[in-house]
Scaffold this motif. Structure first.
Motif, PDB file in Angstrom:
ATOM      1  N   UNK C   2       0.819  -1.211   0.000  1.00  0.00           N
ATOM      2  CA  UNK C   2       0.000   0.000   0.000  1.00  0.00           C
ATOM      3  C   UNK C   2       0.847   1.252   0.000  1.00  0.00           C
ATOM      4  N   UNK C   3       0.563   2.122  -0.898  1.00  0.00           N
ATOM      5  CA  UNK C   3       0.955   3.531  -0.843  1.00  0.00           C
ATOM      6  C   UNK C   3       2.430   3.757  -0.550  1.00  0.00           C
ATOM      7  N   UNK C   4       3.228   3.135  -1.300  1.00  0.00           N
ATOM      8  CA  UNK C   4       4.646   3.459  -1.161  1.00  0.00           C
ATOM      9  C   UNK C   4       5.266   2.931   0.095  1.00  0.00           C
ATOM     10  N   UNK C   5       4.801   1.771   0.524  1.00  0.00           N
ATOM     11  CA  UNK C   5       5.343   1.193   1.739  1.00  0.00           C
ATOM     12  C   UNK C   5       6.571   0.368   1.403  1.00  0.00           C
ATOM     13  N   UNK C   6       7.730   0.762   1.873  1.00  0.00           N
ATOM     14  CA  UNK C   6       8.967   0.116   1.444  1.00  0.00           C
ATOM     15  C   UNK C   6       9.079  -1.342   1.894  1.00  0.00           C
ATOM     16  N   UNK C   7       8.674  -1.647   3.111  1.00  0.00           N
ATOM     17  CA  UNK C   7       8.784  -3.014   3.604  1.00  0.00           C
ATOM     18  C   UNK C   7       8.119  -3.971   2.624  1.00  0.00           C
ATOM     19  N   UNK C   8       6.921  -3.606   2.262  1.00  0.00           N
ATOM     20  CA  UNK C   8       6.152  -4.442   1.373  1.00  0.00           C
ATOM     21  C   UNK C   8       6.837  -4.580   0.021  1.00  0.00           C
ATOM     22  N   UNK C   9       7.336  -3.474  -0.475  1.00  0.00           N
ATOM     23  CA  UNK C   9       8.024  -3.537  -1.761  1.00  0.00           C
ATOM     24  C   UNK C   9       9.244  -4.428  -1.667  1.00  0.00           C
ATOM     25  N   UNK C  10       9.924  -4.283  -0.571  1.00  0.00           N
ATOM     26  CA  UNK C  10      11.083  -5.155  -0.398  1.00  0.00           C
ATOM     27  C   UNK C  10      10.663  -6.612  -0.473  1.00  0.00           C
ATOM     28  N   UNK C  11       9.547  -6.934   0.185  1.00  0.00           N
ATOM     29  CA  UNK C  11       9.050  -8.305   0.144  1.00  0.00           C
ATOM     30  C   UNK C  11       8.823  -8.782  -1.287  1.00  0.00           C
ATOM     31  N   UNK C  26       6.068   5.860  -6.779  1.00  0.00           N
ATOM     32  CA  UNK C  26       7.266   5.029  -6.693  1.00  0.00           C
ATOM     33  C   UNK C  26       8.078   5.059  -7.981  1.00  0.00           C
ATOM     34  N   UNK C  27       7.518   5.684  -8.986  1.00  0.00           N
ATOM     35  CA  UNK C  27       8.180   5.713 -10.295  1.00  0.00           C
ATOM     36  C   UNK C  27       8.913   7.031 -10.509  1.00  0.00           C
TER      37      UNK C  27
ATOM     38  N   UNK D   2       4.883   2.700   6.802  1.00  0.00           N
ATOM     39  CA  UNK D   2       4.397   3.904   6.127  1.00  0.00           C
ATOM     40  C   UNK D   2       2.918   3.825   5.781  1.00  0.00           C
ATOM     41  N   UNK D   5       0.409   0.717   5.798  1.00  0.00           N
ATOM     42  CA  UNK D   5       0.868  -0.443   5.059  1.00  0.00           C
ATOM     43  C   UNK D   5       0.766  -1.672   5.943  1.00  0.00           C
ATOM     44  N   UNK D   7       1.628  -4.904   5.613  1.00  0.00           N
ATOM     45  CA  UNK D   7       2.783  -5.804   5.717  1.00  0.00           C
ATOM     46  C   UNK D   7       3.702  -5.328   6.828  1.00  0.00           C
ATOM     47  N   UNK D   8       4.004  -4.037   6.747  1.00  0.00           N
ATOM     48  CA  UNK D   8       4.914  -3.462   7.707  1.00  0.00           C
ATOM     49  C   UNK D   8       4.370  -3.585   9.111  1.00  0.00           C
ATOM     50  N   UNK D  57      12.202   8.993  -7.207  1.00  0.00           N
ATOM     51  CA  UNK D  57      10.797   8.729  -7.508  1.00  0.00           C
ATOM     52  C   UNK D  57       9.988  10.022  -7.391  1.00  0.00           C
ATOM     53  N   UNK D  63       7.827  11.196   0.680  1.00  0.00           N
ATOM     54  CA  UNK D  63       8.565  10.215   1.481  1.00  0.00           C
ATOM     55  C   UNK D  63       9.368  10.916   2.564  1.00  0.00           C
ATOM     56  N   UNK D 191      14.067   4.475   2.003  1.00  0.00           N
ATOM     57  CA  UNK D 191      13.314   3.642   1.059  1.00  0.00           C
ATOM     58  C   UNK D 191      14.244   3.272  -0.089  1.00  0.00           C
ATOM     59  N   UNK D 193      14.866   0.946  -2.191  1.00  0.00           N
ATOM     60  CA  UNK D 193      14.481   0.395  -3.499  1.00  0.00           C
ATOM     61  C   UNK D 193      13.856   1.450  -4.410  1.00  0.00           C
ATOM     62  N   UNK D 194      13.556   2.645  -3.873  1.00  0.00           N
ATOM     63  CA  UNK D 194      12.863   3.652  -4.681  1.00  0.00           C
ATOM     64  C   UNK D 194      13.797   4.589  -5.440  1.00  0.00           C
TER      65      UNK D 194
END
Lengths: 285, 285, 285, 285, 285, 285
Positions: C2-11, C26-27, D2, D5, D7-8, D57, D63, D191, D193-194
Motif C-alpha cells: 500500500x501507498x509506497x510502503x517500502x517493507x512491502x516492496x522489499x518483500x 514510486x516511479x 508507512x 501499510x 505488511x509493515x 521517484x 517520502x 526507502x 528500493x525507490x
C-alpha cells in the motif's frame, strides 16, 4: 400570461397555437433554434422577493420585471427568459418573507444565464430589473465584465424603471421611495388582486434626519448634492416598521397603466433601435 | 395556479380571498409573519430550463417542481417559495434554449434562499427538485453543509421524483431516461398545452455502447453493478440529436396523473410526519 | 503493497525489479513517460479519514479505495495515483480523529489532480471512491464540469462500492449502512490487523423515527419512495454514540474477499472495455 | 511503517498490539479519544508528487515528510495525520507524472485538516513539509490566517528540511537544489528500493545565466543579495531536460541517515519544548 | 501635500510638528490611538490609474480623491487612509498605462481596509471615490454588505463627485463625460503641472449612435429615460481614439477651484452632521 | 518625489519638463505608449500600513518600497507603478492604525495590476516589496502562478530588502527584527520628519522563550536549524506592547543611506542584467 402559467395560456387558446409563446420555458429547443435563425434578441427579467410594505406583495419587483418583459416581448416579437424571482435584498431581511441572494450570487446567476444565452447565438440580451436599485451593483458587475472579458460580441443592456420611467414620473403625487406610489400602481394595474388596497398608506419616512441632508429622497426626482449612507435591515425595520418608505395612498391602476405603457413603449423603441444597430458595441472583433 | 399568474388567481376567485395563496411572492410580509406564528414549514421548488427533446418544453423540470410544490402545499396548507427556473444543465448546452447555472452558483442560490427563510423562522424547509439528477450534487452540497455549519436547528429535506416515485414507476412501459415517458406524462397532465404531442418519439438511445456495460440505463429501474461515465453537451448532441434519451411515445396524461398524485400523496404524508417530528434532526442544540 | 510502503516492496523483491510498481509515486518521471507511450489509463483512489465505529479504523474508506485500485491496477496493468486520504466527512466531525475537507475543497483537489494527469496525456481517468457516499457530490461536480468545460477529450469515470457491488451485496446478513458488515469485512480481508474484532457490534440504528419513513435504510438494498433528510455531526453523535449505524457482527474476511473480488473483477472488465472504446465520450472534438 | 501499510505493521507484530500505531488512519475514533485525554500534539506530513530527476521517484518530498513524521512521532510518542501526497508543483508539470494542486487548493486542504484536528482538541499541530519550497506560500497562508482568525488557541508550527537541516548540510559535497544530493540520500536511506542509483547524475544547472546573478543557488547555503525570478514548467524543462538541478552523484544512504537523524532529533527536541510550553502563543484568550 | 510626500511635509515644517498630519501612514500607532480617544471618523480615498485622454494624467481619479480627502480632512480635523490608486477600469485597458482591478478585487480591498479600521474603533468611515462611476458597483457591494453582515455598528458613507457636485456643475460649458471639463479642471487647479494643457481638446463623442438614444450623455446633467449599454475597452478605443469622451477645451484652474471648494464644503458639512448624528444607522444594536 | 506629489515635482521643475516623471500616474497614456516603444521594464512598489513601534510611522514598509522604486527607476530610467499602501499585516491588527489585506486579496491585487501591465506590453515586471516578510506568501503566489498559467512570456521578479540587503546588513549593531535598526534608518534617511527619534528604543524582545529555540531571531542573520511558529496580533501585542521587536536605538540616517544605496545599486545592476537577458525565462514560447 405570466411565467408558464397554464390557465392563462389556455385562455389565450387558439392564438397560442399560432403565435409562439414569448416565454422560453414554454418552447421546445427546436422552437428556439427556429427563432435564432431569424432573430438574436432576448429579454431577461430579474426581480426580488422582498417586503413591499403592508399593501404590496413580496413579489412586487419580480412582477414589474415580468410585466415589462412580457408586454414588450409580445409587442416587439422577441423571447423572454424565465424570471429570476430573487434579488439582492439583504436590507429587507428583517421583514418576514424577504429572500436575499448575496451580491456575488446574483452576479453569478446573471453571468451564467447570459453565458448560456450567448452560447446559443443570442447577440443582444436585455436584462430587465424590476425597480430594484440594490440589484444594480450585481447586475452591472455581471454585464460589464462579461462584455469585457468573455462576450465582446454580445451586446448587453440593463433596464430599470428607476431610469426608464423618468419621463412619466411626473404623474405621481408623492415623493417616491421603496414601496411607493408608482411601483404599487404598476402591480395594481397588471395584477390587481395582489395589492391589498386597504393597506395603502400615506406614511412617509422623513429620511434626512436618518440618512443626512445629502440623502437622495425621491428616487424619481432630480438629485441635488448627495452622499450615500448604507443602512441595514435592522435599522430599516426601526425607521419604517411598516416597511413602506413613502406615501402609496395615491396609487391607482390608472397611474400604473401610464407608467407601464410608457416603459413598454420605450422598450419597444429600444428593441427597434437594436434591430438596426451595426455597432461598434458587440462588434468589437 | 403557477408562479404568480394573475389570470389563474382570478379564476380561483373567492377562494383566494378567503384562503391565502400558497405562494410567498403573492403575500405581503405581514401575511408571512402571520403564517410563521402557526407554522414553520415551507417548500422550495427548483427546476431547470433545459432541452427535453422534441416534445417537451424547456421548462419540464421546473413545471414538475412547481406542480408538486403547489399541489402538496395546498393539500398540506404550507407555503411555497417562488420557483428557481434554472438548474445545473451544462450537459444540455448544445441544444438551443438550455440555460445552465454552474454547480457552485446553484449551491450558492440554494444556500442564500434557505438562509433567508431560516432567518425568518422557517424550521423545516423542503427542497423539491423537479426530476433533475444533475442538480442533486449542488443541492446536497448546499443542504448538508448549511445544516452542519450554519443552521443546525433547521431541518432540510431534498425531494426528487427520481427517488419519490419509485413505487409508482411500474406504470410506465419503457425504460425511462432524460425526456422520458413519465416526466413527459407529468407535464402533459398538469400543463397539457405545453407538450407537443406530435413530436413524441419511440426512439431509445442504446446507452451501453456509449457509457459502458456498467451504465445505469433506467433511472427508475433497479441498478445493477454500475459505474458513472460523464458525458458533455457536445457528446450528448452527437448520441441523441433529438435530445430525447428514451421512448416517450407511451406518455399520457393518465400516467402523468398517477405519477403526480403518488408523489403529492407522499409529500403530504412527509409533511404530516414533519409536523409531529421532535428530533433529533433540527434539534441539535 | 500500500501507498509506497517500502517493507512491502522489499518483500515483493525481485518482481519489483522486473515489473514496474503500479504506484505513480514510486516511479520516476521517465517511467511514467514510458508508460504513456503505450497506455493512457490511470486510477485515482479517494477515501476519507472518518470514524467507522468501535471496530473500524478511521481510514476504512481510504483502505477500500486503495485496495480496489491497487489490485485492479495490478491485474489490468495500469497505474495508480497516490491516494487522497481525506474526504467530505463533516457529519462525522463529532467523533475524534475524523478529518473533513469542505465539499468545495474536495472538488478542487480532484480537479487539480485530474488536470495534472490530463496534461501528461492520461485520457481515461477512473476515480475510485472508497464507499463514501458523501464524497460523491464533490467528485461528480469535479468530473462532470471538467469534462464539460476543460477536458472534453478525457474520459472520466467514477466508481464506488455503493454502486459497483450491488451484484454481490446479497452475501451480507444485515442491513448495511455506515460502518456496516461489508465495508468492515473488506478491510478485515485486506488489512486484518486494522479491525478491532472484539468491538464488532450487532447494534442497528432504527433510522425511520430519526430520518422519516422515507429514509433509504439499506445502502445496498432496493430503495422505495425516499426523501433525503440531512443530519449533522452533533445529531449523529446523539443517535449513534458508538458511530456504527448498522450490524457489523456478521462481518468476516471471507465476505470481504467475495466483496473485494467481485469489485476488482468489475473494474478489470471495465478497464478492458475502456481499452477498446472508441467514443463518443472523450472523443468530442 | 508507512501510511497504513499492513505488511509493515504485521512485521512490527506484537509491538503494535501493545504500542498503538502512530498513524491516525490505523486507529479507531476511540483510540484517538483516549490519546486526547493525555496529549494534544499531532504531526501532519505534506509532500508532493513531482519529478525528481532520473533517479528520484515522484514521491520524494512525500517520502521525506512521511519518514520524518513517522520517526519523530515514534520517538516522541505522538500521532501523525495520514499524509497529503500532493503539493504545489506547477513548475514541474512539463515532466510526466507530476501532480500539482493550485496554491489556493493546497491552502484549503491544509486549513480543513487543521480545523478538523483543532475541533477534536489537538492544540499543537506541526505541519511537516517534505523539502518542498513551493509549498511554503500555501502552508504559511493556511497556518498564519487560521491562527489569527479562527484558531487563536491552537499553536501551529511549520517544519521543512530547507530550514531544519541547516546545521547538518555541511555533510554534502555539492551545491544543493531540486533533486539534489541530500534529498536523494534521504529517500535512499529510508526507502532504498525507490532510488534508481544508476541514474544519479553529476549534472549541475548553471543558474546565474538563467535566473540572474542574484539567484540563490544553494538552497542550503548562505544567501547573498538575492532576487527571485519565477520560472514556469516549460522553461524548467528547457533548462534542465533531465529534471535534476544539481549534482546527485555523491548521494549515499549514509548521508541520508545523518541528515534524517539530525532532523528527527530536532523534531523530538521541539516536541519536548512544546510539551512544557505555556504560551503566549496558543494561549491568547 | 499628497500621500506622505516628505518634501511637502518639510515645507509645512513647523506646523506639522504641532498639528498632526492627517495621513494615517505618517503617524505612529500611538498617534492613532490618541486620535481614537477623541474621534472616530476617517476618510478613505479611492481612485484609479486609467487613461484620461491626451491632456489628463493616468491618475486623475486618484488625484481627485486625494485632494478632496486631504482638504476636507484638514478643515474638519479628521484622518485619512493612504489612497488606493487602483480602481475598476477594465473598459480603459486598451489604452497603455491603465491598470484595472477586477470588480471583486476592488470589493475585497475596500472590505479589508474598512474591516481593519472598524477593528480599531473607527465608527464612521467615508469612502471618497474620485469621479469614477465604474468603481461604484464594487464599493457599494463592499459597504452595503459589510454594514449588513459584519459591521452593523459602523456607519459607512460613499462620496463621489458625480453625486456631490451636482449643485456646482452649472459652471461648466460642455457636456461632461469621461476626461471632461470639470475633472480636468479639478486636477489642473490642485496639481497644475500634471495637466498637458496643449492637449486639451474640444472633441466630443457623439454617443447616441453608439449607445442608443437612451444613453445618459452628460454625467452631471439631468437624465431622461435611459438604458445602460455596456461597452468594452476595444470598443472604447474604436469610438474615442484619443480617450477623451467630451470637450475639455474650456477647462480651467478657476473652474477646478469652484468645483473643488464646493465639494470640500459639502464634505465638511457632512462630517459636522456625522459628529452630531445619533443614529439609527450605526446604532443598530 | 513620492507618489505623485506636486510640490516635489514643482521643485524638480525644469528637469521634469525635460525628463519624464518615472511615476505612471503622472503620465498620460500617450506618454506610456511612447515609453513602451523603447522599453518594457516597470517597477511595482508594495508596502503596508502597519505599526512600526513607537518611533516608526505606520507607512514604513511602503516608504521603503517607494524610495527603492523611485530611486532605482530614476537611475535606470524605467517607470514605476503607483504604490500599493496595503499589505498582509493581520498579525499587527491589535495596534491602532494597522490596515491589513487578506492574503488572498493581496494576491488578487498583485495579479490584477500585473495582468494590466502585461496587457500593455510590459515584459519585465519587478515587484518591490518593502521589507515585509508576511507579504511574501501572497506575492510569490501571484507571480509564480501568473507566470505559469497566464503570462509565460512575462518575466516577473520579486525584491525585498530581507534578501537584497544581505551584503550590507553588517553595518547594523543590533539583531534586526520588526521595526528594527535598518528599516528605521532607511525611513529616517529618506523621510526624516516621519521618524519620531525621541521614541527610538533599545528594547529587544527575547524570542526563543516565545517562539522556541528554533526561532530565526535576526532577519538579516544566518539562520540555524529553524521552525516557524505562527503568532497572532493579540499575542504580539502581549509580547511586545510597544510594537517594536528589536533595538532601534542605533538607527541613523547614515546607516539608512548605506542600506538604501546598496539596494538601489543592486536594483540598477539587476535592471541592466534584465536589459541584456535573452531567456529562457519569459521566452517560453
Amino acid at each position: 400570461m405570466a411565467i408558464g402559467c397554464p390557465a392563462d395560456s389556455r385562455k389565450e387558446g387558439a392564438k397560442m397555437n399560432q403565435t409562439r409563446s414569448v416565454w422560453l420555458q414554454e418552447l421546445t429547443w427546436e422552437d428556439v433554434a427556429a427563432y435564432l435563425k431569424a432573430d438574436d434578441i432576448i429579454l431577461f427579467p430579474i426581480g426580488s422577493t422582498e417586503q413591499h410594505g403592508p399593501a404590496g406583495p413580496l413579489g412586487v419587483d419580480s412582477y414589474a420585471a415580468i410585466a415589462l418583459a412580457e408586454d414588450a416581448a409580445r409587442k416587439a416579437q422577441v423571447l423572454v427568459v424565465p424570471p429570476l424571482w430573487f434579488g439582492d435584498s439583504a436590507h429587507h431581511l428583517d421583514f418576514p418573507g424577504t429572500i436575499s441572494l448575496k451580491t456575488e450570487t446574483l452576479t453569478a446567476v446573471a453571468k451564467d444565464v447570459i453565458r448560456s444565452l450567448a452560447r446559443h447565438g443570442f447577440k443582444k440580451i436585455i436584462v430587465i430589473n424590476g425597480h430594484k436599485g440594490t440589484n444594480i451593483a450585481a447586475l452591472v458587475t455581471a454585464c460589464r465584465n462579461l462584455h469585457q472579458d468573455e462576450l465582446p460580441d454580445v451586446l448587453l443592456a440593463l433596464v430599470d424603471p428607476l431610469f426608464l420611467a423618468k419621463g412619466i414620473a411626473h404623474i405621481k403625487d408623492a415623493v417616491e421611495h421603496h414601496a411607493g406610489e408608482l411601483e404599487i400602481s404598476h402591480v395594481w394595474y397588471k395584477y390587481p388582486h395582489l395589492v391589498k388596497k386597504e393597506n395603502l398608506t400615506p406614511g412617509q419616512v422623513d429620511l434626512p434626519p436618518i440618512l443626512s441632508p445629502f440623502v437622495h429622497e425621491d428616487l424619481f426626482g432630480k438629485a441635488g448634492d448627495s452622499i450615500e449612507i448604507f443602512w441595514n435591515s435592522r435599522e430599516q425595520r426601526a425607521f419604517t416598521p411598516s416597511g413602506s418608505f413613502s406615501d402609496s395612498s395615491k396609487a391607482s391602476p390608472n397611474k400604473g397603466r401610464q407608467y407601464h405603457d410608457h416603459m413598454v413603449q420605450n422598450l419597444v423603441k429600444f428593441i427597434a433601435w437594436l434591430r438596426q444597430y451595426k455597432g461598434p458595441v458587440g462588434r468589437s472583433k
